[in-house]
Design an enzyme around this catalytic site. Structure first.
Site, mmCIF file in Angstrom:
data_model
loop_
_atom_site.group_PDB
_atom_site.id
_atom_site.type_symbol
_atom_site.label_atom_id
_atom_site.label_comp_id
_atom_site.label_asym_id
_atom_site.label_seq_id
_atom_site.Cartn_x
_atom_site.Cartn_y
_atom_site.Cartn_z
ATOM 1 N N GLU A 53 0.400 -1.380 -0.096
ATOM 2 C CA GLU A 53 -0.037 0.129 -0.342
ATOM 3 C C GLU A 53 0.773 0.996 -0.156
ATOM 4 O O GLU A 53 1.800 1.484 0.913
ATOM 5 C CB GLU A 53 -1.038 0.063 1.501
ATOM 6 C CG GLU A 53 -1.850 1.582 1.209
ATOM 7 C CD GLU A 53 -2.854 0.972 2.461
ATOM 8 O OE1 GLU A 53 -3.901 1.854 3.028
ATOM 9 O OE2 GLU A 53 -3.317 0.014 2.679
ATOM 10 N N ASP A 55 0.161 5.429 1.034
ATOM 11 C CA ASP A 55 -0.709 6.334 1.536
ATOM 12 C C ASP A 55 -0.395 6.845 1.368
ATOM 13 O O ASP A 55 0.240 8.015 1.030
ATOM 14 C CB ASP A 55 -0.772 5.776 2.325
ATOM 15 C CG ASP A 55 -2.340 4.343 2.871
ATOM 16 O OD1 ASP A 55 -2.515 4.477 1.471
ATOM 17 O OD2 ASP A 55 -1.806 4.189 3.495
ATOM 18 N N GLU A 57 -2.998 10.153 3.083
ATOM 19 C CA GLU A 57 -4.047 10.785 3.963
ATOM 20 C C GLU A 57 -3.819 12.029 4.488
ATOM 21 O O GLU A 57 -3.596 12.686 5.433
ATOM 22 C CB GLU A 57 -4.233 9.837 4.646
ATOM 23 C CG GLU A 57 -4.035 7.832 4.403
ATOM 24 C CD GLU A 57 -4.697 7.231 5.577
ATOM 25 O OE1 GLU A 57 -5.238 6.306 5.282
ATOM 26 O OE2 GLU A 57 -4.106 7.369 6.612
ATOM 27 N N HIS A 70 -0.317 12.263 6.022
ATOM 28 C CA HIS A 70 0.066 11.421 6.204
ATOM 29 C C HIS A 70 0.376 11.087 5.208
ATOM 30 O O HIS A 70 -0.216 10.125 4.909
ATOM 31 C CB HIS A 70 -1.008 11.380 7.555
ATOM 32 C CG HIS A 70 -0.116 9.371 7.991
ATOM 33 N ND1 HIS A 70 -0.331 9.800 9.313
ATOM 34 C CD2 HIS A 70 -0.859 8.258 7.967
ATOM 35 C CE1 HIS A 70 0.294 8.833 9.473
ATOM 36 N NE2 HIS A 70 -0.663 7.773 8.448
ATOM 37 N N THR A 71 1.644 10.410 4.998
ATOM 38 C CA THR A 71 2.152 9.337 4.020
ATOM 39 C C THR A 71 2.494 8.032 4.798
ATOM 40 O O THR A 71 3.091 8.514 5.821
ATOM 41 C CB THR A 71 3.587 10.566 3.521
ATOM 42 O OG1 THR A 71 3.990 10.012 4.105
ATOM 43 C CG2 THR A 71 2.430 11.288 3.115
ATOM 44 N N ASN A 72 2.648 7.446 4.196
ATOM 45 C CA ASN A 72 2.546 5.604 5.109
ATOM 46 C C ASN A 72 3.473 4.854 3.382
ATOM 47 O O ASN A 72 2.440 5.265 2.536
ATOM 48 C CB ASN A 72 2.347 5.322 5.328
ATOM 49 C CG ASN A 72 3.010 3.907 6.344
ATOM 50 O OD1 ASN A 72 3.304 4.107 6.471
ATOM 51 N ND2 ASN A 72 1.586 3.840 7.283
ATOM 52 N N GLU A 82 6.019 6.274 7.827
ATOM 53 C CA GLU A 82 4.805 7.279 7.901
ATOM 54 C C GLU A 82 6.520 8.342 8.336
ATOM 55 O O GLU A 82 7.174 8.701 8.619
ATOM 56 C CB GLU A 82 4.465 7.651 9.222
ATOM 57 C CG GLU A 82 3.352 6.476 9.496
ATOM 58 C CD GLU A 82 3.645 5.836 10.706
ATOM 59 O OE1 GLU A 82 5.308 5.451 10.803
ATOM 60 O OE2 GLU A 82 2.742 4.440 10.781
ATOM 61 N N TRP A 148 -8.083 8.709 15.538
ATOM 62 C CA TRP A 148 -7.133 8.699 15.767
ATOM 63 C C TRP A 148 -5.916 9.928 15.050
ATOM 64 O O TRP A 148 -5.222 10.663 14.993
ATOM 65 C CB TRP A 148 -6.373 7.827 14.929
ATOM 66 C CG TRP A 148 -5.975 7.556 13.397
ATOM 67 C CD1 TRP A 148 -6.810 6.568 13.643
ATOM 68 C CD2 TRP A 148 -5.246 7.828 12.982
ATOM 69 N NE1 TRP A 148 -7.126 6.084 11.994
ATOM 70 C CE2 TRP A 148 -6.065 7.510 11.592
ATOM 71 C CE3 TRP A 148 -4.636 8.755 12.575
ATOM 72 C CZ2 TRP A 148 -6.278 6.968 10.269
ATOM 73 C CZ3 TRP A 148 -4.173 8.850 11.472
ATOM 74 C CH2 TRP A 148 -4.481 8.469 9.973
ATOM 75 N N GLY A 152 -4.107 12.734 17.452
ATOM 76 C CA GLY A 152 -4.242 11.622 17.831
ATOM 77 C C GLY A 152 -5.325 11.501 18.851
ATOM 78 O O GLY A 152 -5.223 9.923 19.695
ATOM 79 N N ARG A 213 10.922 5.703 18.921
ATOM 80 C CA ARG A 213 9.730 4.726 18.824
ATOM 81 C C ARG A 213 10.423 3.395 18.451
ATOM 82 O O ARG A 213 9.961 2.316 18.679
ATOM 83 C CB ARG A 213 9.339 5.224 17.618
ATOM 84 C CG ARG A 213 8.313 4.405 17.322
ATOM 85 C CD ARG A 213 7.636 4.936 15.602
ATOM 86 N NE ARG A 213 7.059 3.707 14.972
ATOM 87 C CZ ARG A 213 5.787 4.753 14.391
ATOM 88 N NH1 ARG A 213 6.316 5.374 13.470
ATOM 89 N NH2 ARG A 213 5.261 3.925 13.846
#
Length: 226
Positions: A53, A55, A57, A70-72, A82, A148, A152, A213
């Site tokens: 995928e 993305d 968004e 928002h990209t992924n 992300e 989300w 958040g 993270r």
């Protein structure tokens, strides 16, 4: 085409054709006003449990706050790649052009002819996953993600503002492997300068900077040009 969202349903569309490598482009005018909790999406996606995928968004906002793009990138069902951006214009007052180029060498995300992100195929020498063998369709959608999407999930969708509407037009999908987009290897020249300008001034999150993270061990592609 206009997509609508109310408290009973979102909406979307998908291409009839599927592609292994393509350049896809669409013009979008996003939900105006208080769009908190909503997500307008433009993406390529394969089928199955181990899907690929790509993305783009657009995360809704409260009135007066900027949208977040928002990209992924997912490979075999795994994302966590992300990058997020503010836009340098108001995406609700007019149509703007968004495109995804996916070829064997790299994935490039573009906004109004400015590249904002490049994800290069480093799989051959670094064991970096890359979408390569699953055909994908193009999708567009408008849906509720107030668990989300905005701050958040702390800001919920105000259903008194529904129905929310986003508009799409001038969709193109090019799967011609003799076209220039298919043979490009990596961003350079003026395109690279434009991408660096966008990332310097408008990027607000980059997974490759988020050491905590990943518990101190960043993904293999980080440390190289994304």
């Amino acid at each position: 085409m206009s997509l609508a969202l109310d408290n009973s349903s979102g909406s979307g569309f998908q291409s009839k054709n599927q592609f292994i490598y393509a350049k896809v482009e669409v013009n979008i005018k996003l939900v105006a006003g208080n769009s908190a909790g909503t997500v307008t999406s433009f993406y390529l996606k394969s089928e199955g449990n181990a899907w690929d995928e790509i993305d783009m968004e657009f995360l809704g906002n409260t009135s007066g706050d900027p949208y977040v793009l928002h990209t992924n990138i997912f490979t075999k069902g795994m994302g966590n790649r992300e990058q997020q951006f503010y836009l340098w214009f108001d995406p609700t007052t007019d149509f703007h052009t968004y495109s995804i180029t996916w070829n064997p060498a790299h994935i490039v995300l573009v906004v109004d002819k400015k590249p904002i992100r490049e994800y290069r195929n480093l799989d051959s020498n670094n064991n970096v996953p890359y979408p390569r063998d699953q055909p994908m369709k193009l999708y567009g959608s408008l849906w509720n993600a107030d668990d989300w999407a905005t701050r958040g999930g702390s800001v919920k969708t105000d259903w008194s503002k529904a129905p929310f509407t986003a508009s799409f037009k001038t969709y193109t999908a090019d799967g011609d492997k003799t076209a220039p987009w298919y043979s490009s290897k990596q961003i350079g020249g003026d395109d690279l300068k434009q991408m660096q300008w966008v990332q310097k001034n408008y990027m607000i999150y980059n997974y490759c900077d988020d050491v905590n993270r990943f518990h101190g061990s960043l993904p293999a592609e980080c440390g190289r040009k994304k």
